[in-house]
Design a protein around this motif. Structure first.
Motif, mmCIF file in Angstrom:
data_model
loop_
_atom_site.group_PDB
_atom_site.id
_atom_site.type_symbol
_atom_site.label_atom_id
_atom_site.label_comp_id
_atom_site.label_asym_id
_atom_site.label_seq_id
_atom_site.Cartn_x
_atom_site.Cartn_y
_atom_site.Cartn_z
ATOM 1 N N ILE A 87 7.428 -7.267 31.485
ATOM 2 C CA ILE A 87 8.812 -7.748 31.494
ATOM 3 C C ILE A 87 9.714 -6.880 32.359
ATOM 4 N N LEU A 88 9.203 -5.749 32.828
ATOM 5 C CA LEU A 88 9.979 -4.960 33.780
ATOM 6 C C LEU A 88 9.584 -5.278 35.214
ATOM 7 N N GLY A 89 8.277 -5.421 35.470
ATOM 8 C CA GLY A 89 7.816 -5.618 36.840
ATOM 9 C C GLY A 89 8.058 -7.014 37.379
ATOM 10 N N VAL A 90 7.817 -8.041 36.553
ATOM 11 C CA VAL A 90 7.927 -9.421 37.042
ATOM 12 C C VAL A 90 9.353 -9.795 37.450
ATOM 13 N N PHE A 94 10.507 18.346 33.193
ATOM 14 C CA PHE A 94 9.830 18.615 34.461
ATOM 15 C C PHE A 94 9.113 17.388 35.022
ATOM 16 N N THR A 95 8.445 16.610 34.173
ATOM 17 C CA THR A 95 7.646 15.467 34.657
ATOM 18 C C THR A 95 8.378 14.135 34.508
ATOM 19 N N TRP A 96 9.674 14.162 34.185
ATOM 20 C CA TRP A 96 10.410 12.918 33.938
ATOM 21 C C TRP A 96 10.513 12.055 35.192
ATOM 22 N N MET A 97 10.970 12.629 36.307
ATOM 23 C CA MET A 97 11.145 11.826 37.517
ATOM 24 C C MET A 97 9.821 11.351 38.114
ATOM 25 N N PRO A 98 8.767 12.183 38.171
ATOM 26 C CA PRO A 98 7.480 11.645 38.666
ATOM 27 C C PRO A 98 6.962 10.465 37.847
ATOM 28 N N ILE A 99 7.139 10.532 36.518
ATOM 29 C CA ILE A 99 6.718 9.405 35.677
ATOM 30 C C ILE A 99 7.571 8.179 35.958
ATOM 31 N N ASN A 100 8.871 8.362 36.181
ATOM 32 C CA ASN A 100 9.747 7.225 36.504
ATOM 33 C C ASN A 100 9.264 6.489 37.746
ATOM 34 N N ILE A 101 8.983 7.250 38.811
ATOM 35 C CA ILE A 101 8.531 6.632 40.063
ATOM 36 C C ILE A 101 7.158 5.976 39.874
ATOM 37 N N HIS A 102 6.257 6.685 39.207
ATOM 38 C CA HIS A 102 4.900 6.164 39.031
ATOM 39 C C HIS A 102 4.900 4.893 38.195
ATOM 40 N N ARG A 103 5.634 4.890 37.087
ATOM 41 C CA ARG A 103 5.658 3.708 36.219
ATOM 42 C C ARG A 103 6.399 2.541 36.869
ATOM 43 N N PHE A 104 7.426 2.827 37.647
ATOM 44 C CA PHE A 104 8.164 1.753 38.315
ATOM 45 C C PHE A 104 7.234 0.986 39.266
ATOM 46 N N ILE A 105 6.474 1.728 40.074
ATOM 47 C CA ILE A 105 5.545 1.088 41.006
ATOM 48 C C ILE A 105 4.401 0.413 40.244
#
Length: 366
Positions: free
Chosen positions: A63-66, A211-222
């Protein structure tokens, strides 16, 4: 109708049997373990929470990606004035609409599991992240309301596409903010920040932007875009098999091709975000990275490598089949075998372990 009624009664009996078995097992299982947490029958609390969390995460990714590429497809339809793109965007949104309630159910069940099985843990997390939890709830209501307006306003707003696209932008904004907030809770458990040596809160903002918040944001978004495209392609394939006319089959074949194209496009970028995330994990705590990728969890990474290879090969095969039905695409057919060779070579390199799982004594001897 008679067969459907029999099936329904069979399902009801099975569900009742499983429920009674679980209740009897819970009656015989001690409710509290030595550390004060609750015990879940048969599989244990950790696996129970993992299963529910994984199901919730899968539907949440959908429901986030579509809606992201549904909005893009609708904008393309407005720019090109091609009604096919508008139909495609609505079909994508219908898929989100069907999965939304399931996501909410699994989310509520996960919350119930946390409160009952891990009361100390949830009380600690709620004490740190209570402001963001309130914002999360408000954003969820906003996303629900906006999704209803976006889907049911498709026909009433067909002559006011600017307003309808604005609703789509708002829907995606709510979804991304919900993902960002929930990511902070998950990454805090991996890389805690804003605490003193005794675990007392010093800075709530530091705990949120750990520390790992932004990398997870980018990874999960893609990853959510790739996952949503794959599910949309699978949905299109299912509708293709049940289509009653050649025109309807052509529409869902095109929908599956677009969904797969979106999934592969995002999947090509995803490894770079994954490598960045892995690098940040090692930078935060090298021992944690070694334990995850070279220790007792290394077998999961090998399985993941195999699944990624199969995903790339299967997606490309689907695209090659779709390309064979496009007029003029036959001139690219000789290059398919070379592309397959490159994919296979990359898959073998990726799936080959580069470090041995060894004990400390064996590592010292080597």
């Amino acid at each position: 109708m008679k067969q459907a009624g029999v099936r329904l009664w069979v399902i009801v009996i099975l569900v009742g049997f499983v429920t009674l078995s679980a209740l009897s097992a819970m009656a015989e299982t001690p409710l509290k373990s030595e550390n004060g947490y609750q015990a879940f029958p048969f599989v244990g609390s950790r696996i129970a929470v993992w299963v529910i969390a994984q199901l919730h995460l899968n539907f949440a990714a959908l429901i986030l990606g579509v809606p992201i590429f549904a909005l893009i497809v609708e904008i393309v339809g407005v720019r090109t004035k091609d009604p096919r793109y508008d139909w495609l965007a609505k079909e994508f949104t219908r898929l989100v609409f069907a999965a939304f309630s399931t996501t909410a159910v699994f989310g509520a069940l996960l919350l119930f599991f946390f409160i009952t099985l891990y009361p100390k843990f949830f009380a600690y997390m709620a004490d740190i992240f209570s402001p963001s939890m309130w914002v999360y709830a408000l954003l969820f209501f906003g996303e629900t309301f906006t999704l209803y307006l976006y889907y049911y306003g498709w026909e009433p707003l067909k002559h006011r596409k600017g307003l309808h696209i604005g609703l789509g932008v708002l829907l995606n904004l709510f979804g991304v903010l919900i993902m960002v907030i929930s990511n902070s809770w998950a990454t805090f458990m991996m890389s805690p920040a804003g605490l003193d040596q005794q675990g007392n809160l010093i800075s709530r903002w530091a705990a949120f932007t750990n520390f790992t918040w932004m990398p997870i944001n980018i990874h999960r978004f893609i990853a959510n875009i790739s996952f949503g495209g794959s599910v949309a392609a699978a949905y299109a394939a299912y509708r293709f098999l049940g289509a009653g006319s050649d025109e309807e089959r052509a529409e869902y074949d095109w929908m599956g091709y677009i969904g797969n194209f979106v999934a592969v496009s995002a999947l090509l970028v995803l490894p770079f975000a994954g490598y960045w995330l892995g690098r940040e994990i090692y930078a935060f705590n090298q021992q944690m990275g070694i334990t995850m990728m070279g220790g007792f969890l290394s077998w999961l990474w090998i399985i993941q490598a195999v699944l990624i290879g199969v995903l790339f090969l299967g997606s490309n095969y689907y695209l090659w089949l779709g390309m064979a039905r496009i007029r003029g695409a036959e001139r690219y057919r000789p290059y398919v075998k070379w592309l397959l060779l490159v994919l296979t070579a990359g898959f073998l390199v990726w799936a080959t372990p580069h470090s041995l799982v060894a004990s400390l004594e064996e590592a010292r001897r080597m």
